[in-house]
Enzyme design. Sequence first.
Site, mmCIF file in Angstrom:
data_model
loop_
_atom_site.group_PDB
_atom_site.id
_atom_site.type_symbol
_atom_site.label_atom_id
_atom_site.label_comp_id
_atom_site.label_asym_id
_atom_site.label_seq_id
_atom_site.Cartn_x
_atom_site.Cartn_y
_atom_site.Cartn_z
ATOM 1 N N CYS A 78 0.776 -1.231 0.000
ATOM 2 C CA CYS A 78 0.000 0.000 0.000
ATOM 3 C C CYS A 78 0.815 1.294 0.000
ATOM 4 O O CYS A 78 0.697 2.110 -0.913
ATOM 5 C CB CYS A 78 -0.947 -0.017 1.182
ATOM 6 S SG CYS A 78 -0.201 -0.669 2.702
ATOM 7 N N HIS A 141 -1.473 7.332 4.242
ATOM 8 C CA HIS A 141 -0.479 6.254 4.299
ATOM 9 C C HIS A 141 0.915 6.654 3.828
ATOM 10 O O HIS A 141 1.720 5.805 3.450
ATOM 11 C CB HIS A 141 -0.971 5.046 3.502
ATOM 12 C CG HIS A 141 -0.822 3.741 4.252
ATOM 13 N ND1 HIS A 141 -0.838 3.656 5.620
ATOM 14 C CD2 HIS A 141 -0.658 2.479 3.811
ATOM 15 C CE1 HIS A 141 -0.700 2.405 5.996
ATOM 16 N NE2 HIS A 141 -0.583 1.665 4.914
#
Length: 522
Positions: A78, A141
């Site tokens: 990710c 993120h």
Amino acid sequence: MAPVAAATRWRLLLVLSAAGLGAAGAPQPPNILLLLMDDMGWGDLGIYGEPSRETPNLDRMAAEGMLFPSFYSANPLCSPSRAALLTGRLPIRNGFYTTNRHARNAYTPQEIVGGIPDQEHVLPELLKEAGYVSKIVGKWHLGHRPQFHPLKHGFDEWFGSPNCHFGPYDNRARPNIPVYRDWEMVGRYYEEFPINLKTGEANLTQVYLQEALDFIKRQQAAQRPFFLYWAIDATHAPVYASRPFLGTSQRGRYGDAVREIDNSVGKILSLLQDLRISENTFVFFTSDNGAALISAPNQGGSNGPFLCGKQTTFEGGMREPAIAWWPGRIPAGRVSHQLGSIMDLFTTSLSLAGLAPPSDRVIDGLDLLPAMLGGQLTDRPIFYYRGDTLMAVTLGQYKAHFWTWTNSWEEFRQGIDFCPGQNVSGVTTHTQEEHTKLPLIFHLGRDPGERFPLSFASTEYLDVLQRVTPIVQQHQKTLVPGQPQLNVCDRAVMNWAPPGCEKLGKCLTPPESTPKKCSWPH
């Protein structure tokens, strides 16, 4: 920033003029919506062959737009993938990797010290030059410390979280993950934003949908071009859906989450049409990496015919669903066989805005407008990195593996399997196998599952090797790795007392700790 080439600018002006935007003065550039899913697999949409056909809105989006069957993430995990999208650069260049161990995946858990470096040009920063207002909804993120906040890197608005919705935690050894509105923490997962792990019920997708719809309405009313990065995470384990969608899918809870996402995308596209701005809005749908087969079937998706899944550099880990939609501009019902990359969304977005990519660094993303508007195909390699290591490269229909492995025997014996039911002898290994002298080469057209490597003695193998070798050598010779951001962890940097915590009564005391090398999975 240097102006774009005259021919490119002229082509863009023609497109904008055709869209009815050629009023006096400079035309307003198109709005840009990037819809990034989390751990959604290539085989999760009906348009890609998922047999339950539970994605009517995304299937219609493809019918009205363009499908990319050969579109890739820049990493099988990710954080590095998202950093690549927003910088147009491989994670090895922008610093989203670790050197703690060879070929190790890494991301940004709460205790990570690093994040997106200041010297990287992030897409919303650059779009400001063309007057765009930018918002991120969902998962960032790219670091959670104050200097990595998305509003420090070009976004004007944010509703979402710096991390995934892992938890719940006890708020003593580890705090629950915070949720922000711009600079203010407005709650935490499992507290103000509940997720029922037993039933899978959570309203987050509906909250994220409303954030998107409200933002679009406000910018349309103000007549400002906008960039919306809708990065939701319902398909990341533990998967969730709101009550009206729970139990409605033939695919279990994961399918419930996909159905709610499909419904939400349909509402976003309908709003664009209702506001009569669909012909001036470019929309692209994709995922950050392949489906997490380790969580399947109830908590993970499908990678279709491809080998393995998330965490690996086999096709199932990095080939993504991808749909482009721009009514009246992108021909409807088309399929592009252009090899695409998530990094291309950076360069393409700049091209849509009439801006050139930064000239002071290597940009790996390709402008996809020639492929989308004119059907042109550009020959280019796709590099597959895992951590600091070049694992493979695809050129045309051929893929050459220089290293193969899935995960360690230690993890595998604990039940952690990135390739369940897909053992391919000599390929899906649990030790790192080097093939740099004689790479394993597959023809992905004939063998999308990477099960039958070409014979080393065949003329076909030797011809492919002759084509691939100089491309890889040139790439490695000129590569300048960025400073690795994912090497050091420190529990003291976890989000114990962010802005706004006093109001919520959630101020916590961080534990004493010392920085150390992050212990990434084997």
